[in-house]
Write a protein that holds these residues in place. Sequence first.
Motif, PDB file in Angstrom:
ATOM      1  N   THR A  28      56.442  11.765 -24.032  1.00 31.20           N
ATOM      2  CA  THR A  28      57.724  11.927 -23.556  1.00 31.20           C
ATOM      3  C   THR A  28      58.301  12.935 -22.976  1.00 31.20           C
ATOM      4  O   THR A  28      58.159  14.196 -23.546  1.00 31.20           O
ATOM      5  CB  THR A  28      58.516  11.298 -24.349  1.00 31.20           C
ATOM      6  N   VAL A  29      58.661  12.931 -21.812  1.00 30.84           N
ATOM      7  CA  VAL A  29      59.502  14.251 -21.099  1.00 30.84           C
ATOM      8  C   VAL A  29      60.952  14.234 -21.536  1.00 30.84           C
ATOM      9  O   VAL A  29      61.840  13.215 -21.023  1.00 30.84           O
ATOM     10  CB  VAL A  29      59.389  14.299 -19.701  1.00 30.84           C
ATOM     11  N   ARG A  30      61.375  15.007 -22.229  1.00 26.75           N
ATOM     12  CA  ARG A  30      62.657  15.200 -23.026  1.00 26.75           C
ATOM     13  C   ARG A  30      63.671  16.025 -21.746  1.00 26.75           C
ATOM     14  O   ARG A  30      63.393  17.157 -21.508  1.00 26.75           O
ATOM     15  CB  ARG A  30      62.734  15.702 -24.197  1.00 26.75           C
ATOM     16  N   VAL A  31      64.732  15.106 -21.423  1.00 25.46           N
ATOM     17  CA  VAL A  31      65.628  15.662 -19.991  1.00 25.46           C
ATOM     18  C   VAL A  31      66.848  15.827 -20.595  1.00 25.46           C
ATOM     19  O   VAL A  31      67.377  14.996 -21.238  1.00 25.46           O
ATOM     20  CB  VAL A  31      65.342  14.784 -18.913  1.00 25.46           C
ATOM     21  N   ALA A  32      67.657  17.046 -20.347  1.00 23.80           N
ATOM     22  CA  ALA A  32      68.990  17.043 -20.423  1.00 23.80           C
ATOM     23  C   ALA A  32      69.760  17.241 -19.142  1.00 23.80           C
ATOM     24  O   ALA A  32      69.152  17.626 -18.195  1.00 23.80           O
ATOM     25  CB  ALA A  32      69.228  18.511 -21.028  1.00 23.80           C
ATOM     26  N   ALA A  33      70.961  16.158 -19.189  1.00 29.89           N
ATOM     27  CA  ALA A  33      71.584  16.197 -18.101  1.00 29.89           C
ATOM     28  C   ALA A  33      72.895  16.990 -18.281  1.00 29.89           C
ATOM     29  O   ALA A  33      73.541  16.753 -19.029  1.00 29.89           O
ATOM     30  CB  ALA A  33      72.062  14.662 -17.977  1.00 29.89           C
ATOM     31  N   ILE A  34      73.066  18.006 -17.255  1.00 32.89           N
ATOM     32  CA  ILE A  34      73.920  19.125 -17.161  1.00 32.89           C
ATOM     33  C   ILE A  34      74.923  18.684 -15.885  1.00 32.89           C
ATOM     34  O   ILE A  34      74.467  18.867 -14.983  1.00 32.89           O
ATOM     35  CB  ILE A  34      73.597  20.316 -17.087  1.00 32.89           C
ATOM     36  N   GLY A  35      76.296  18.197 -16.462  1.00 30.72           N
ATOM     37  CA  GLY A  35      77.107  17.852 -15.445  1.00 30.72           C
ATOM     38  C   GLY A  35      77.181  16.191 -15.251  1.00 30.72           C
ATOM     39  O   GLY A  35      76.315  15.727 -15.057  1.00 30.72           O
ATOM     40  N   LEU A  36      78.241  15.538 -15.808  1.00 28.77           N
ATOM     41  CA  LEU A  36      78.271  14.254 -15.949  1.00 28.77           C
ATOM     42  C   LEU A  36      79.167  13.408 -15.225  1.00 28.77           C
ATOM     43  O   LEU A  36      79.725  12.512 -15.513  1.00 28.77           O
ATOM     44  CB  LEU A  36      78.269  13.970 -17.543  1.00 28.77           C
ATOM     45  N   GLY A  37      79.440  13.791 -13.881  1.00 28.89           N
ATOM     46  CA  GLY A  37      80.628  13.232 -13.028  1.00 28.89           C
ATOM     47  C   GLY A  37      79.676  12.107 -12.370  1.00 28.89           C
ATOM     48  O   GLY A  37      78.686  11.986 -12.930  1.00 28.89           O
ATOM     49  N   GLY A  38      80.240  11.603 -11.205  1.00 32.95           N
ATOM     50  CA  GLY A  38      79.595  10.407 -10.534  1.00 32.95           C
ATOM     51  C   GLY A  38      78.219  10.700 -10.237  1.00 32.95           C
ATOM     52  O   GLY A  38      77.352   9.861 -10.500  1.00 32.95           O
ATOM     53  N   GLN A  39      77.894  12.063  -9.467  1.00 32.50           N
ATOM     54  CA  GLN A  39      76.583  12.196  -9.295  1.00 32.50           C
ATOM     55  C   GLN A  39      75.556  12.343 -10.257  1.00 32.50           C
ATOM     56  O   GLN A  39      74.400  12.161 -10.606  1.00 32.50           O
ATOM     57  CB  GLN A  39      76.550  13.291  -8.152  1.00 32.50           C
ATOM     58  N   GLY A  40      76.175  13.068 -11.279  1.00 34.24           N
ATOM     59  CA  GLY A  40      75.391  13.463 -12.519  1.00 34.24           C
ATOM     60  C   GLY A  40      74.958  12.295 -13.218  1.00 34.24           C
ATOM     61  O   GLY A  40      73.905  12.253 -13.798  1.00 34.24           O
ATOM     62  N   MET A  41      75.854  11.234 -13.198  1.00 27.38           N
ATOM     63  CA  MET A  41      75.571  10.304 -14.059  1.00 27.38           C
ATOM     64  C   MET A  41      74.360   9.487 -13.607  1.00 27.38           C
ATOM     65  O   MET A  41      73.463   8.741 -13.937  1.00 27.38           O
ATOM     66  CB  MET A  41      76.848   9.107 -14.531  1.00 27.38           C
ATOM     67  N   GLY A  42      74.890   9.144 -12.026  1.00 29.83           N
ATOM     68  CA  GLY A  42      73.589   8.686 -11.255  1.00 29.83           C
ATOM     69  C   GLY A  42      72.381   9.360 -11.395  1.00 29.83           C
ATOM     70  O   GLY A  42      71.241   8.651 -11.392  1.00 29.83           O
ATOM     71  N   ASN A  43      72.123  10.722 -11.395  1.00 31.61           N
ATOM     72  CA  ASN A  43      71.093  11.368 -11.675  1.00 31.61           C
ATOM     73  C   ASN A  43      70.353  11.020 -13.011  1.00 31.61           C
ATOM     74  O   ASN A  43      69.063  10.985 -13.124  1.00 31.61           O
ATOM     75  CB  ASN A  43      71.088  12.802 -11.543  1.00 31.61           C
ATOM     76  N   ALA A  44      71.363  11.031 -14.069  1.00 30.38           N
ATOM     77  CA  ALA A  44      70.780  10.826 -15.314  1.00 30.38           C
ATOM     78  C   ALA A  44      70.016   9.506 -15.274  1.00 30.38           C
ATOM     79  O   ALA A  44      69.052   9.266 -15.950  1.00 30.38           O
ATOM     80  CB  ALA A  44      71.819  11.086 -16.317  1.00 30.38           C
ATOM     81  N   LYS A  45      70.871   8.361 -14.758  1.00 34.37           N
ATOM     82  CA  LYS A  45      70.288   7.196 -14.663  1.00 34.37           C
ATOM     83  C   LYS A  45      68.940   6.951 -14.052  1.00 34.37           C
ATOM     84  O   LYS A  45      68.047   6.164 -14.601  1.00 34.37           O
ATOM     85  CB  LYS A  45      71.356   5.963 -14.292  1.00 34.37           C
ATOM     86  N   ARG A  46      68.885   7.570 -12.844  1.00 32.62           N
ATOM     87  CA  ARG A  46      67.729   7.407 -12.023  1.00 32.62           C
ATOM     88  C   ARG A  46      66.755   8.120 -12.688  1.00 32.62           C
ATOM     89  O   ARG A  46      65.088   7.582 -12.795  1.00 32.62           O
ATOM     90  CB  ARG A  46      67.816   8.167 -10.534  1.00 32.62           C
ATOM     91  N   MET A  47      66.751   9.140 -13.395  1.00 31.62           N
ATOM     92  CA  MET A  47      65.676   9.905 -14.215  1.00 31.62           C
ATOM     93  C   MET A  47      65.243   9.051 -15.450  1.00 31.62           C
ATOM     94  O   MET A  47      64.049   9.026 -15.908  1.00 31.62           O
ATOM     95  CB  MET A  47      66.131  11.533 -14.549  1.00 31.62           C
ATOM     96  N   ALA A  48      66.298   8.546 -16.171  1.00 35.64           N
ATOM     97  CA  ALA A  48      65.887   7.704 -17.101  1.00 35.64           C
ATOM     98  C   ALA A  48      65.046   6.506 -17.088  1.00 35.64           C
ATOM     99  O   ALA A  48      64.308   5.770 -17.723  1.00 35.64           O
ATOM    100  CB  ALA A  48      67.167   7.088 -17.927  1.00 35.64           C
ATOM    101  N   LYS A  49      65.061   5.922 -15.693  1.00 36.58           N
ATOM    102  CA  LYS A  49      64.276   4.707 -15.516  1.00 36.58           C
ATOM    103  C   LYS A  49      62.868   5.304 -14.810  1.00 36.58           C
ATOM    104  O   LYS A  49      61.991   4.250 -14.982  1.00 36.58           O
ATOM    105  CB  LYS A  49      64.723   4.287 -13.999  1.00 36.58           C
ATOM    106  N   VAL A  50      62.587   6.571 -15.063  1.00 40.53           N
ATOM    107  CA  VAL A  50      61.038   6.905 -14.680  1.00 40.53           C
ATOM    108  C   VAL A  50      60.325   6.805 -16.144  1.00 40.53           C
ATOM    109  O   VAL A  50      61.023   7.280 -17.137  1.00 40.53           O
ATOM    110  CB  VAL A  50      61.197   8.098 -14.237  1.00 40.53           C
ATOM    111  N   PRO A  51      59.308   6.002 -15.997  1.00 35.76           N
ATOM    112  CA  PRO A  51      58.517   5.844 -17.381  1.00 35.76           C
ATOM    113  C   PRO A  51      58.229   7.021 -17.987  1.00 35.76           C
ATOM    114  O   PRO A  51      57.790   8.150 -17.510  1.00 35.76           O
ATOM    115  CB  PRO A  51      57.053   5.013 -16.735  1.00 35.76           C
TER     116      PRO A  51
END
Length: 480
Positions: free
Chosen positions: A32-55
């Motif tokens: 598993t690649v463990r990722v930190a999302a830094i900055g959680l506005g609209g774009q930040g949450m979108g990026n985090a969710k897109r990253m989370a969908k990657v197997p």
Amino acid sequence: MIHPATRRTFLRNTALAATALSASRVLGANETVRVAAIGLGGQGMGNAKRMAKVPGVEIAYLCDADTAQLDKAKLAFPNAKTTQDLRHVMDDKSIDAVVVSTGNHWHVLASIWACQAGKDVYVEKPISHNIWEGRQLVAAARKYGRIVQGGTQQRSDPFHDELKAYLDSGTLGAMKYVRCNHYGMRATIGKRQTPITPPTSVDYNLWLGPAQDVPILRERFHYDWHWNWNTGNGELGNWGPHILDDLRNVVFRDKITLPKRVLAGGGRYGWDDAGETPNTHFLYYDTGVVPVIMDVHNLPRQKGMKAPDVYRRRRSSAFLIIECEGGYYAGGRGGGSAHDPAGKVIQKFKGDGGGTHAANFIAAVRSRKSSDLKAEIEQIHFSSAWCHLGNISWRLGQAGDLDMAKARLKDFQPWQEVIEDLPAHLTANEVTLKPGDVRVGPILEIDAEKETFIGETATPEALALLKREYREGFVVPEAV
């Protein structure tokens, strides 16, 4: 923790690179690649969710200077750790990569700290707040051997390869010039008589980071930082990196790093507010090969209409228009079409808008090959720098009029056309131009290799805008 007060001393330690490399986890193919999302506005949450969908990816850490944003993000990622201070993320050796979706003023420092801590980086566009610090991030990526991807996701759209092959086929003939447009509606950000008080949920010192502590006179604390130079880069720095990156990728195949000359003009019209950046911005880039015109409008097609402006017969979403001897191409995110001189569609292109960009980043994290990245950091540094150059010309501009603007490039008809379009656009928005309302910048000459200005335009004022002053404790280092 490496606190800011001791960071400069720590950076001078020649063993830092080895320390960073030893801090990196060696990932197995199925780990598993463990990722930190830094900055959680609209774009930040979108990026985090897109990253989370990657197997094989886990969003393991959430970071934002605003606890209200953290609370919302925790609903989507309940198992993730949380912090307001991104330095805690850097200290966590279990984190493999970070996604930086903060305000523009934080992009480079957060990314450099991550590289120094042995973490890979996905950083939003523009990847920098100014040209000098963008180069510092590239240097950090190289020194510490990190995988660093820019957030210009259109680089991962497969239709771009199809489009390049079509242009190479000669069907449209030789390119004459390129028109880049962004016509998107914004609204006034208001103007307060007294500075805004940051929300109580915000650690304002951490939110500011590298930026200066100056009074904020806009009405809304979040997002509208884009329109103040201290923290943002205007619409040219917001959408421009996507559009100009497509230009560099599709038209110039990344062979043009920076333009030879840049010229900008325009103004902030119709809004008597606290915004500093132009909402109507026109630019010229001299590449030495194919000339480029760019036009940016934030006012609607006409006052009261909920529709953006349009350019000639092209659809409003077409932000890359390649004018050729035998027709033209007009396209935007996710596709476009080639036309004959009469405007008839002769070829359509359909893409996915770069939906695999996050997966591309993770694949490179696993392979440890920067060459696998679609948007490797140096290329996106260049594309971001085009935006910074345009903003610098505008900021150095003088109060003038349409004739003064036209005289800058009197023999180039596409430039004349973009100036002549301005009165109609403003009249439709019930704005009347008065003498001095059009800011006209100088034609800046650029040394692309040294990433600086040359010639008579290399004034102290121009050179100063290649960099910025940083707050103590949040300084982008001279030696990464």
